[in-house]
Design a protein around this motif. Structure first.
Motif, PDB file in Angstrom:
ATOM      1  N   ARG A 140       0.812  -1.213   0.000  1.00  0.00           N
ATOM      2  CA  ARG A 140       0.000   0.000   0.000  1.00  0.00           C
ATOM      3  C   ARG A 140       0.850   1.269   0.000  1.00  0.00           C
ATOM      4  NH1 ARG A 140      -2.372  -4.710  -0.055  1.00  0.00           N
ATOM      5  NH2 ARG A 140      -1.754  -5.081   2.107  1.00  0.00           N
ATOM      6  N   MET A 166       1.377   0.904  -4.114  1.00  0.00           N
ATOM      7  CA  MET A 166       0.171   1.657  -4.463  1.00  0.00           C
ATOM      8  C   MET A 166       0.415   3.164  -4.483  1.00  0.00           C
ATOM      9  SD  MET A 166      -3.674   1.592  -2.799  1.00  0.00           S
ATOM     10  CE  MET A 166      -3.450   2.853  -1.539  1.00  0.00           C
ATOM     11  N   ARG A 167       0.849   3.718  -3.367  1.00  0.00           N
ATOM     12  CA  ARG A 167       1.036   5.164  -3.310  1.00  0.00           C
ATOM     13  C   ARG A 167       2.247   5.592  -4.126  1.00  0.00           C
ATOM     14  NH1 ARG A 167       0.142   8.969   1.332  1.00  0.00           N
ATOM     15  NH2 ARG A 167       0.158  10.153  -0.590  1.00  0.00           N
ATOM     16  N   TYR A 206      -4.327   1.156  -7.208  1.00  0.00           N
ATOM     17  CA  TYR A 206      -5.163   0.518  -6.187  1.00  0.00           C
ATOM     18  C   TYR A 206      -5.489  -0.931  -6.556  1.00  0.00           C
ATOM     19  CZ  TYR A 206      -9.535  -0.504  -3.659  1.00  0.00           C
ATOM     20  OH  TYR A 206     -10.522  -1.101  -2.910  1.00  0.00           O
ATOM     21  N   GLY A 248      -6.191  -1.317   0.875  1.00  0.00           N
ATOM     22  CA  GLY A 248      -5.956  -0.177  -0.003  1.00  0.00           C
ATOM     23  C   GLY A 248      -7.036   0.882   0.147  1.00  0.00           C
ATOM     24  N   GLY A 249      -8.284   0.427   0.319  1.00  0.00           N
ATOM     25  CA  GLY A 249      -9.397   1.364   0.482  1.00  0.00           C
ATOM     26  C   GLY A 249      -9.276   2.207   1.730  1.00  0.00           C
ATOM     27  N   LEU A 281      -6.899   5.047   1.260  1.00  0.00           N
ATOM     28  CA  LEU A 281      -7.506   6.165   0.533  1.00  0.00           C
ATOM     29  C   LEU A 281      -8.464   6.943   1.425  1.00  0.00           C
ATOM     30  CD1 LEU A 281      -8.241   4.437  -2.906  1.00  0.00           C
ATOM     31  CD2 LEU A 281      -6.259   5.821  -2.243  1.00  0.00           C
TER      32      LEU A 281
END
Length: 226
Positions: free
Chosen positions: A136, A140-141, A158, A188-189, A192
């Motif tokens: 993550r 992801m980021r 994501y 992941g959610g 965010l």
């Protein structure tokens, strides 16, 4: 930097494949200690490169200070979502794949209290902190930052992190891959939702894994649960 992220993603998948191979083939069992150090080394290299670039610490999820009440609440909610999803979807995975998640890797160790404690410590260090930093944070980021940082880049990163996170757990069988994909979407959610902070996902990962490990220990020690 995009090439680095592509190599990182491929390297994570390869470590997952290596972990599966060392459990599936007797001739490769001697390499069972290699996947975790390899994934840690890959993560450290990529994180160092990202932090030393203009992306910095903020670009991988450390741009928001730890807020105990909000982040713990989000972590607990996400952990509950992971556990609930696991309970609700397990019958579906069994029906689709003719079997549930293969957790035999942990069952032999978690049967004793010292083994449980050791796995809990390992889980918080290498799964809750390490995997969230890798998947993550860096993946992801970091990938979203390396791309244009827009909504499309965020959505791409994501879903990609959830897919790779699932493939890394291929040693748990098809049901494990499917279940881990759902968990990856939840972790992941919550990143965010938290405005990009990794803290709630780290807590959620630690709480949900702890629940699973303690459940395995109780199954192995039924008299303790009475």
């Amino acid at each position: 930097m995009r090439y680095l992220m592509a190599i990182f993603a491929a390297g994570l998948v390869l470590t997952g494949g290596l972990r599966w191979a060392t459990r599936s083939f007797e001739s490769m069992s001697g390499l069972s200690g290699l996947p975790t150090p390899l994934y840690v080394a890959l993560t450290v290299i990529v994180v160092v490169r990202l932090v030393r670039s203009p992306i910095g610490w903020a670009g991988i999820g450390f741009n928001v200070p730890f807020r105990p009440v909000r982040h713990v609440a989000l972590g607990l909610a996400a952990a509950a979502a992971v556990v609930l999803a696991g309970e609700l979807l397990t019958p579906l995975w069994i029906a689709l794949f003719e079997g549930g998640r293969d957790l035999s890797r942990f069952e032999a160790t978690v049967g004793t209290l010292p083994g449980l404690i050791g796995l809990l410590v390992f889980s918080w260090l290498f799964a809750a902190f390490g995997e969230e930093l890798a998947f993550r944070g860096a993946l992801m980021r970091g990938l979203a930052s390396v791309l244009d940082g827009g909504r499309g880049a965020i959505l791409f990163a994501y879903f990609l992190q959830a897919i790779i996170f699932a493939l890394v757990h291929v040693y748990q069988g098809p049901a494990g891959v499917a279940g881990t994909f759902v968990s990856g979407l939840i972790y992941g959610g919550v990143v965010l939702i938290a405005g990009g902070s990794l803290w709630p996902a780290m807590l959620a990962h630690g709480f949900s894994n702890s629940y699973g490990l303690i459940s395995l220990w109780l199954q192995a020690n039924p008299n303790t649960a009475m």
